[in-house]
Scaffold this motif. Structure first.
Motif, PDB file in Angstrom:
ATOM      1  N   ARG A 141       1.121   9.666   6.627  1.00  0.00           N
ATOM      2  CA  ARG A 141       2.229   9.873   5.701  1.00  0.00           C
ATOM      3  C   ARG A 141       1.933  10.900   4.603  1.00  0.00           C
ATOM      4  N   VAL A 177       0.919   4.171  -2.924  1.00  0.00           N
ATOM      5  CA  VAL A 177       0.686   5.579  -2.575  1.00  0.00           C
ATOM      6  C   VAL A 177       1.875   6.433  -2.988  1.00  0.00           C
ATOM      7  N   ASP A 178       3.086   5.932  -2.753  1.00  0.00           N
ATOM      8  CA  ASP A 178       4.279   6.673  -3.171  1.00  0.00           C
ATOM      9  C   ASP A 178       4.308   6.850  -4.688  1.00  0.00           C
ATOM     10  N   ALA A 203      -3.743  -0.576   6.725  1.00  0.00           N
ATOM     11  CA  ALA A 203      -2.865   0.550   6.401  1.00  0.00           C
ATOM     12  C   ALA A 203      -3.509   1.932   6.433  1.00  0.00           C
ATOM     13  N   THR A 238       0.829  -1.203   0.000  1.00  0.00           N
ATOM     14  CA  THR A 238       0.000   0.000   0.000  1.00  0.00           C
ATOM     15  C   THR A 238       0.866   1.256   0.000  1.00  0.00           C
ATOM     16  N   ARG A 239       1.911   1.240   0.797  1.00  0.00           N
ATOM     17  CA  ARG A 239       2.838   2.378   0.808  1.00  0.00           C
ATOM     18  C   ARG A 239       3.479   2.578  -0.563  1.00  0.00           C
ATOM     19  N   VAL A 263      -7.522  10.835   3.240  1.00  0.00           N
ATOM     20  CA  VAL A 263      -7.445   9.426   2.862  1.00  0.00           C
ATOM     21  C   VAL A 263      -8.728   8.747   3.336  1.00  0.00           C
ATOM     22  N   ASP A 283      -1.899   4.440   8.874  1.00  0.00           N
ATOM     23  CA  ASP A 283      -0.508   4.658   8.487  1.00  0.00           C
ATOM     24  C   ASP A 283      -0.422   5.605   7.292  1.00  0.00           C
ATOM     25  N   ILE A 284      -1.243   5.377   6.278  1.00  0.00           N
ATOM     26  CA  ILE A 284      -1.213   6.237   5.088  1.00  0.00           C
ATOM     27  C   ILE A 284      -1.664   7.650   5.447  1.00  0.00           C
TER      28      ILE A 284
END
Length: 269
Positions: free
Chosen positions: A86, A57-58, A79, A53-54, A91, A82-83
């Motif tokens: 970040r 998103v990145d 996640a 997922t990170r 979100v 967490d997202i």
């Protein structure tokens, strides 16, 4: 305001959310990412789902989205927070909107939840449902065989009917009157699931409610699109593009007939 809404999923399931966003917010540009090369997420360890997922998103950050929608229940459960920590844009996940819709529809207070192994293991729906209505009875069941059917485009067949019967027959004796499709892949199988569960059971897809939440957030932040012309949407997948494009075009139908669409295969991870 002219920035896109980024929608991500483990595969084609999030197209159920994308369809509602395109229908309810036709002026919004959508960038969709389906991680078809690594689907399904439901049986993977939480740490792996978090990493995937990170990475997505990145990757999507290059498009400067004004909102990120995690249209995967497993990724939402693992996640979401967490997202949110970040990125500096809203979100949205799919669990709370679906839970709210189920609370509003149940008459008996007995709600079923079907989802991937990861979603059910997390108890994410049960926690939100109990938070919203403490006296609700929740019956949860993992249905890992459903996602592969959808990713193969196998929505209505003898095999599909047999699989749904095998996974859900025992739930018919649980006095459920509302069943949350706790995976965005599952609405592709809604006709068969409804046939097996019976007309007395209301099926809840989080797609409608998630799109409404997106609309409300963008309106409150004064970020709704003001395009004069229809936007160009982008659909990306990490795996084999042929079946992804076929399913997307079949599912989205008229929602993309009038708007230009770009199909891409990015490289991430």
């Amino acid at each position: 305001m002219q920035q896109p809404i980024a929608i991500l999923d483990s595969g084609v399931g999030g197209l159920t959310v994308a369809k509602e966003v395109l229908r309810q917010l036709p002026r919004e540009k959508v960038i969709y990412f389906g991680d078809t090369a690594r689907a399904p997420y439901g049986s993977r360890p939480a740490e792996e789902v978090m990493r995937f997922t990170r990475e997505i998103v990145d990757y999507l950050a290059q498009y400067h989205p004004k909102m990120i929608v995690i249209a995967c229940n497993t990724a939402t459960a693992v996640a979401l927070e967490d997202i949110r920590s970040r990125v500096n844009v809203p979100v949205v996940g799919v669990i709370r909107p679906g839970a709210r819709a189920a609370i509003g529809r149940t008459q008996t207070g007995v709600i079923g939840v079907i989802g991937t192994e990861g979603t059910i293991r997390s108890c994410a729906y049960e926690l939100v449902l109990k938070e919203l209505s403490p006296h609700i009875k929740v019956i949860s069941e993992a249905c890992p065989a459903f996602v592969p059917l959808v990713e193969q485009g196998n929505f209505r067949s003898k095999k599909t009917l047999e699989t749904v019967h095998r996974e859900l027959d025992h739930l018919r004796d649980c006095q459920i009157d509302t069943l949350i499709l706790g995976c965005t892949h599952y609405p592709f199988l809604s006709e068969t699931i409804s046939e097996v569960m019976g007309q007395q059971v209301t099926l809840i897809s989080s797609a409608d409610e998630t799109a409404r939440e997106i609309s409300t957030i963008l309106h409150d932040k004064n970020k709704l699109a003001r395009y004069e012309e229809l936007p160009v949407h982008q659909f990306l997948c990490s795996g084999e593009a042929g079946i992804f494009k076929h399913i997307a075009e079949q599912w989205l139908g008229e929602q993309i007939e009038q708007s230009p669409v770009v199909w891409q295969i990015p490289h991430i991870g």
